[in-house]
Write a protein that holds these residues in place. Sequence first.
Motif, PDB file in Angstrom:
ATOM      1  N   GLU A  12       0.833  -1.208   0.000  1.00  0.00           N
ATOM      2  CA  GLU A  12       0.000   0.000   0.000  1.00  0.00           C
ATOM      3  C   GLU A  12       0.863   1.252   0.000  1.00  0.00           C
ATOM      4  O   GLU A  12       0.597   2.213  -0.727  1.00  0.00           O
ATOM      5  CB  GLU A  12      -0.923   0.000   1.224  1.00  0.00           C
ATOM      6  CG  GLU A  12      -1.995  -1.054   1.167  1.00  0.00           C
ATOM      7  CD  GLU A  12      -2.678  -1.294   2.491  1.00  0.00           C
ATOM      8  OE1 GLU A  12      -3.854  -1.707   2.472  1.00  0.00           O
ATOM      9  OE2 GLU A  12      -2.051  -1.094   3.572  1.00  0.00           O
ATOM     10  N   LYS A  15       2.548   1.665  -3.508  1.00  0.00           N
ATOM     11  CA  LYS A  15       1.624   2.134  -4.533  1.00  0.00           C
ATOM     12  C   LYS A  15       1.276   3.598  -4.321  1.00  0.00           C
ATOM     13  O   LYS A  15       1.228   4.373  -5.283  1.00  0.00           O
ATOM     14  CB  LYS A  15       0.351   1.287  -4.545  1.00  0.00           C
ATOM     15  CG  LYS A  15      -0.599   1.679  -5.669  1.00  0.00           C
ATOM     16  CD  LYS A  15      -1.774   0.740  -5.787  1.00  0.00           C
ATOM     17  CE  LYS A  15      -2.648   1.130  -6.979  1.00  0.00           C
ATOM     18  NZ  LYS A  15      -3.777   0.209  -7.134  1.00  0.00           N
ATOM     19  N   ALA A  16       1.034   4.013  -3.094  1.00  0.00           N
ATOM     20  CA  ALA A  16       0.714   5.426  -2.817  1.00  0.00           C
ATOM     21  C   ALA A  16       1.864   6.341  -3.205  1.00  0.00           C
ATOM     22  O   ALA A  16       1.649   7.473  -3.641  1.00  0.00           O
ATOM     23  CB  ALA A  16       0.377   5.611  -1.336  1.00  0.00           C
ATOM     24  N   TYR A  19       3.000   4.759  -7.794  1.00  0.00           N
ATOM     25  CA  TYR A  19       2.101   4.353  -8.879  1.00  0.00           C
ATOM     26  C   TYR A  19       1.373   5.549  -9.497  1.00  0.00           C
ATOM     27  O   TYR A  19       0.972   6.477  -8.810  1.00  0.00           O
ATOM     28  CB  TYR A  19       1.071   3.349  -8.375  1.00  0.00           C
ATOM     29  CG  TYR A  19       0.216   2.774  -9.479  1.00  0.00           C
ATOM     30  CD1 TYR A  19       0.745   1.861 -10.383  1.00  0.00           C
ATOM     31  CD2 TYR A  19      -1.104   3.157  -9.627  1.00  0.00           C
ATOM     32  CE1 TYR A  19      -0.025   1.332 -11.406  1.00  0.00           C
ATOM     33  CE2 TYR A  19      -1.890   2.628 -10.646  1.00  0.00           C
ATOM     34  CZ  TYR A  19      -1.334   1.725 -11.529  1.00  0.00           C
ATOM     35  OH  TYR A  19      -2.105   1.208 -12.545  1.00  0.00           O
ATOM     36  N   ASP A  20       1.185   5.479 -10.809  1.00  0.00           N
ATOM     37  CA  ASP A  20       0.430   6.493 -11.542  1.00  0.00           C
ATOM     38  C   ASP A  20      -0.384   5.765 -12.615  1.00  0.00           C
ATOM     39  O   ASP A  20       0.178   5.228 -13.563  1.00  0.00           O
ATOM     40  CB  ASP A  20       1.384   7.501 -12.182  1.00  0.00           C
ATOM     41  CG  ASP A  20       0.683   8.633 -12.903  1.00  0.00           C
ATOM     42  OD1 ASP A  20      -0.508   8.496 -13.267  1.00  0.00           O
ATOM     43  OD2 ASP A  20       1.333   9.670 -13.123  1.00  0.00           O
ATOM     44  N   GLN A  36       6.668  11.946  -8.671  1.00  0.00           N
ATOM     45  CA  GLN A  36       6.156  11.742 -10.029  1.00  0.00           C
ATOM     46  C   GLN A  36       7.195  12.035 -11.107  1.00  0.00           C
ATOM     47  O   GLN A  36       6.933  12.729 -12.081  1.00  0.00           O
ATOM     48  CB  GLN A  36       4.902  12.591 -10.286  1.00  0.00           C
ATOM     49  CG  GLN A  36       3.731  12.232  -9.416  1.00  0.00           C
ATOM     50  CD  GLN A  36       2.491  12.973  -9.810  1.00  0.00           C
ATOM     51  OE1 GLN A  36       1.986  12.772 -10.909  1.00  0.00           O
ATOM     52  NE2 GLN A  36       1.988  13.807  -8.909  1.00  0.00           N
ATOM     53  N   THR A  86       4.311  16.079  -4.929  1.00  0.00           N
ATOM     54  CA  THR A  86       3.581  14.984  -4.299  1.00  0.00           C
ATOM     55  C   THR A  86       3.476  13.798  -5.258  1.00  0.00           C
ATOM     56  O   THR A  86       3.765  13.919  -6.438  1.00  0.00           O
ATOM     57  CB  THR A  86       2.149  15.419  -3.901  1.00  0.00           C
ATOM     58  OG1 THR A  86       1.423  15.774  -5.086  1.00  0.00           O
ATOM     59  CG2 THR A  86       2.172  16.573  -2.918  1.00  0.00           C
ATOM     60  N   SER A  87       3.025  12.679  -4.728  1.00  0.00           N
ATOM     61  CA  SER A  87       2.773  11.516  -5.576  1.00  0.00           C
ATOM     62  C   SER A  87       1.482  11.746  -6.366  1.00  0.00           C
ATOM     63  O   SER A  87       0.753  12.711  -6.125  1.00  0.00           O
ATOM     64  CB  SER A  87       2.627  10.259  -4.711  1.00  0.00           C
ATOM     65  OG  SER A  87       1.368  10.257  -4.044  1.00  0.00           O
ATOM     66  N   TYR A  88       1.171  10.834  -7.261  1.00  0.00           N
ATOM     67  CA  TYR A  88      -0.061  10.917  -8.032  1.00  0.00           C
ATOM     68  C   TYR A  88      -1.272  11.020  -7.108  1.00  0.00           C
ATOM     69  O   TYR A  88      -2.225  11.728  -7.383  1.00  0.00           O
ATOM     70  CB  TYR A  88      -0.201   9.693  -8.945  1.00  0.00           C
ATOM     71  CG  TYR A  88      -1.538   9.633  -9.629  1.00  0.00           C
ATOM     72  CD1 TYR A  88      -1.762  10.337 -10.811  1.00  0.00           C
ATOM     73  CD2 TYR A  88      -2.588   8.900  -9.085  1.00  0.00           C
ATOM     74  CE1 TYR A  88      -3.007  10.302 -11.431  1.00  0.00           C
ATOM     75  CE2 TYR A  88      -3.829   8.860  -9.707  1.00  0.00           C
ATOM     76  CZ  TYR A  88      -4.035   9.567 -10.872  1.00  0.00           C
ATOM     77  OH  TYR A  88      -5.265   9.541 -11.471  1.00  0.00           O
ATOM     78  N   TYR A  89      -1.233  10.324  -5.973  1.00  0.00           N
ATOM     79  CA  TYR A  89      -2.344  10.308  -5.029  1.00  0.00           C
ATOM     80  C   TYR A  89      -2.322  11.481  -4.054  1.00  0.00           C
ATOM     81  O   TYR A  89      -3.154  11.550  -3.153  1.00  0.00           O
ATOM     82  CB  TYR A  89      -2.372   8.979  -4.266  1.00  0.00           C
ATOM     83  CG  TYR A  89      -2.670   7.823  -5.179  1.00  0.00           C
ATOM     84  CD1 TYR A  89      -3.958   7.603  -5.658  1.00  0.00           C
ATOM     85  CD2 TYR A  89      -1.663   6.964  -5.591  1.00  0.00           C
ATOM     86  CE1 TYR A  89      -4.238   6.548  -6.512  1.00  0.00           C
ATOM     87  CE2 TYR A  89      -1.937   5.906  -6.447  1.00  0.00           C
ATOM     88  CZ  TYR A  89      -3.217   5.704  -6.900  1.00  0.00           C
ATOM     89  OH  TYR A  89      -3.490   4.667  -7.748  1.00  0.00           O
ATOM     90  N   THR A  91       0.129  12.305  -1.860  1.00  0.00           N
ATOM     91  CA  THR A  91       0.884  12.118  -0.625  1.00  0.00           C
ATOM     92  C   THR A  91       2.190  12.907  -0.706  1.00  0.00           C
ATOM     93  O   THR A  91       2.831  12.961  -1.749  1.00  0.00           O
ATOM     94  CB  THR A  91       1.184  10.641  -0.359  1.00  0.00           C
ATOM     95  OG1 THR A  91       1.945  10.112  -1.443  1.00  0.00           O
ATOM     96  CG2 THR A  91      -0.099   9.841  -0.189  1.00  0.00           C
TER      97      THR A  91
END
Length: 174
Positions: A12, A15-16, A19-20, A36, A86-89, A91
Amino acid sequence: AGANWFLPSESEWYKAAYYDPSLNGGSGGYWDSATQTNTVPTMATANSVGDIANPGSNVANYNFGADWNSINGNLTTVGSAGPLSTSYYGTADQSGNLSEWNDSFVSGTTRSLRGGDWAFDSSLLIKSYRNIFNDGSGHFSNAGFRVATVPEPSTAVLAVLGCAFTLWIRRRRK
């Protein structure tokens, strides 16, 4: 089961961070950095209260770059690099700032830490790096954890579902 707050598993957390779903023509993929990008992040600097002084795209706190409070290398305010780091999500600071524990055991009582931290060089911020530590009983100024939450459905979504269910019931009774 039933938890509102929890430590994410390693999968988890990973991926957070990386992942994109929009990569590879929409089939999804993973970035090398949680900012990113596949390039080395710009090293963060800090102002006198610990906010990142050079916010922007692909900025992370690592390699003793954020000097403030008379300390060579330090934590910075979470998210102060801005939304472009930040990440795609959404975070923040999953590359740099703190190495983060997760809820997965590598073996026995050994847990992994991910993301690198304020003291690591850039080679330890990438997705392929995993640090391990035995039982987590020690304390370190460069390790911490991220708490995740299960999002609750919004009131609007519940209202729409309720109306749809009511209409379905009425049509069945006719």
